[in-house]
Design a protein around this motif. Structure first.
Motif, PDB file in Angstrom:
ATOM      1  N   GLY A  25      10.375   3.863 -32.330  1.00  0.00           N
ATOM      2  CA  GLY A  25       9.694   4.974 -31.682  1.00  0.00           C
ATOM      3  C   GLY A  25       8.521   4.533 -30.844  1.00  0.00           C
ATOM      4  O   GLY A  25       7.644   5.344 -30.516  1.00  0.00           O
ATOM      5  N   VAL A  26       8.485   3.261 -30.465  1.00  0.00           N
ATOM      6  CA  VAL A  26       7.391   2.714 -29.664  1.00  0.00           C
ATOM      7  C   VAL A  26       7.795   2.692 -28.190  1.00  0.00           C
ATOM      8  O   VAL A  26       8.897   2.253 -27.842  1.00  0.00           O
ATOM      9  CB  VAL A  26       7.026   1.288 -30.129  1.00  0.00           C
ATOM     10  N   ILE A  27       6.901   3.174 -27.347  1.00  0.00           N
ATOM     11  CA  ILE A  27       7.146   3.136 -25.900  1.00  0.00           C
ATOM     12  C   ILE A  27       6.912   1.704 -25.416  1.00  0.00           C
ATOM     13  O   ILE A  27       5.795   1.187 -25.496  1.00  0.00           O
ATOM     14  CB  ILE A  27       6.214   4.106 -25.156  1.00  0.00           C
ATOM     15  N   VAL A  28       7.943   1.084 -24.893  1.00  0.00           N
ATOM     16  CA  VAL A  28       7.812  -0.305 -24.447  1.00  0.00           C
ATOM     17  C   VAL A  28       7.707  -0.419 -22.926  1.00  0.00           C
ATOM     18  O   VAL A  28       7.422  -1.505 -22.402  1.00  0.00           O
ATOM     19  CB  VAL A  28       8.982  -1.174 -24.965  1.00  0.00           C
ATOM     20  N   GLY A  29       7.936   0.687 -22.225  1.00  0.00           N
ATOM     21  CA  GLY A  29       7.811   0.645 -20.779  1.00  0.00           C
ATOM     22  C   GLY A  29       7.807   2.034 -20.175  1.00  0.00           C
ATOM     23  O   GLY A  29       8.402   2.963 -20.726  1.00  0.00           O
TER      24      GLY A  29
END
Length: 495
Positions: A25-29
């Protein structure tokens, strides 16, 4: 499933964005690009649908390229979009027959007046959950059919398709294979019966809109089709209008939970569960995101101009260079709340619903400067939110203990503190303020089986809680001044 990702498309009123979200659930871009706003006449607002699609498509390609992610690592796509904006296109060629008419557009006010004179207000309220206003899509479709030469005959021949922006994107993403929408977007068209969960025959006849133009409606978590990314068919598993997506992204899954999104407009939603609550205070009854197992409803208050008022300070008055400048400017004005900005540039939304109101500034004196205007503009967002919250509490019988917030403007600490003060409730700002786009990602992720509802709740972390510190008497005095200012903007334009 290691190193798999979800693409979240966030097609907004002023920009096209794409988020790449990993399995944790982490925004990587993030990739984002603004597109052109078209103002053909006063009160008219349009977008070029082809430009929206091209820009959105370019942002998908850009994020995959920049993050160096192979397309076979993409599990699914989620879409969230500006609501109520209407596109009509040719089914054979896929070419729009007119620009998209944006939710802010006021050209159909006369159609709305006609509906009221024809006694449709109660029917619209009870069957669609909406009020009669040019905000919604139905009158825009009628306008296009009435004003584009040959359009109505082509529509009757089954040659034309209507959709909100999600439908337009999916049509292009699937090369014209799917003409679909979700329940949340359908519920904002003025054409959808939220009791029967079908397109409303009476309203379609009234507007003279053939049902053949309309998309098939699915729950927000469904199989909406697939997009070919480099030879890989990636399923579109989640779709929701931006405000319902933000409610979902804030993990507001239960009755009594509420959020406020500070974007171009400002939108507060209160989850009411499977209960359809009718408002007596100018709020809308709308559909919340669901899996289809059980229909979910929400009460909504729509504020038409929020972040757009700050853009006006930047682009119209040119008294700031960036939106972030307003925080320091507001803090530089000590203990003065004498100036009120009522940003009714396109009329007033909930709870007033006055299409004929226009923006105004009150309380100007010789020593009023740029900082006073910046401060008053920020405060207008908070006052409008209080208007809506009071109406919500009256309609629902619920008393909010805290307000969940999201959207670009929540990074402004002055605004958030003033919001807590004027509401007299804590304001909770999450660590990740991209809750609209994350809502679309969560919908797609749950439908794809990589997350549960519990996972989504656990992903949400609070960055800061703003506690109210304002004196009660000052709070009441300031709000009374706001109400006075609003009353003097009403009905400015002659009907």
């Amino acid at each position: 499933m290691k190193d798999k990702y979800i693409i979240s498309i966030d097609q907004g009123t002023t920009s096209c964005r794409v988020l790449l979200v990993d399995q944790q659930g982490v925004i990587v871009g993030v990739a984002q690009q603004e597109f052109k706003q078209i103002f053909p006449k006063p009160g008219w607002v349009e977008h070029d649908p082809e430009e929206i699609w091209q820009t959105q498509s370019q942002m998908i390609e850009k994020i995959l390229r920049e993050q160096n992610v192979p397309v076979d690592k993409i599990i699914a796509i989620g879409i969230t979009n500006q609501r109520e904006t209407a596109v009509v296109w040719d089914r054979e060629t896929g070419v729009p027959i007119y620009n998209a008419i944006v939710w802010q557009d006021k050209r159909t006010a006369d159609i709305c007046e006609g509906m009221k004179q024809d006694g449709l207000e109660k029917y619209v309220r009870t069957e669609t959950g909406l009020v009669i206003d040019s905000y919604f899509s139905g009158t825009k479709v009628k306008w296009i059919l009435d004003h584009v030469p040959g359009a109505r005959q082509r529509a009757e021949n089954g040659e034309l398709a209507f959709g909100t922006i999600d439908s337009w994107l999916i049509w292009n993403m699937t090369d014209g294979a799917r003409h679909v929408t979700d329940q949340t977007n359908a519920s904002r068209t003025l054409l959808y019966n939220i009791k029967e969960m079908t397109w409303d025959d009476k309203l379609l006849r009234y507007f003279d809109i053939p049902e053949s133009m309309l998309p098939t409606v699915y729950p927000s978590m469904s199989e909406f089709g697939a997009m070919d990314l480099g030879g890989n068919k990636v399923p579109i598993h989640g779709v929701a209008g931006d405000q319902q997506a933000a409610l979902f992204g804030q993990a507001c899954f239960k009755p009594g939970m509420a959020k406020n999104t500070y974007g171009t407009g400002c939108f507060m939603l209160l989850h009411t569960g499977n209960r359809l609550s009718q408002s007596n205070n100018g709020l809308l009854t709308t559909l919340a995101c669901s899996t289809g197992d059980e229909i979910q409803y929400a009460l909504e208050g729509s504020i038409f101009v929020a972040g757009a008022a700050v853009q006006w300070l930047r682009d119209g008055l040119k008294i700031i260079e960036t939106a972030a400048d307003t925080e320091a400017m507001a803090l530089s004005v000590k203990d003065a709340h004498d100036v009120y900005v009522v940003p009714a540039f396109v009329g007033l939304g909930a709870p007033y619903w006055d299409m004929y109101a226009r923006g105004a500034i009150f309380g100007l004196t010789r020593d009023t400067g740029r900082a006073h205007l910046a401060k008053a503009t920020l405060e207008s967002l908070a006052y409008q939110t209080k208007d809506v919250l009071e109406a919500m509490e009256q309609d629902s019988g619920l008393s909010l203990k805290a307000l969940n917030v999201d959207g670009g403007a929540v990074t402004n600490n002055y605004l958030m503190q003033f919001q807590a003060d004027i509401l007299d409730v804590p304001v909770e700002r999450p660590e990740v303020i991209e809750t609209t786009a994350m809502g679309a990602a969560y919908l797609a992720g749950i439908q794809s089986g990589i997350w549960s509802f519990e996972d989504v709740s656990n992903h949400r972390k609070i960055d800061r809680t703003f506690q109210p510190v304002m004196d009660n008497q000052l709070r009441e005095t300031l709000y009374a001044g706001w109400k006075k200012a609003v009353s003097r903007t009403g009905g400015w334009i002659e009907k």
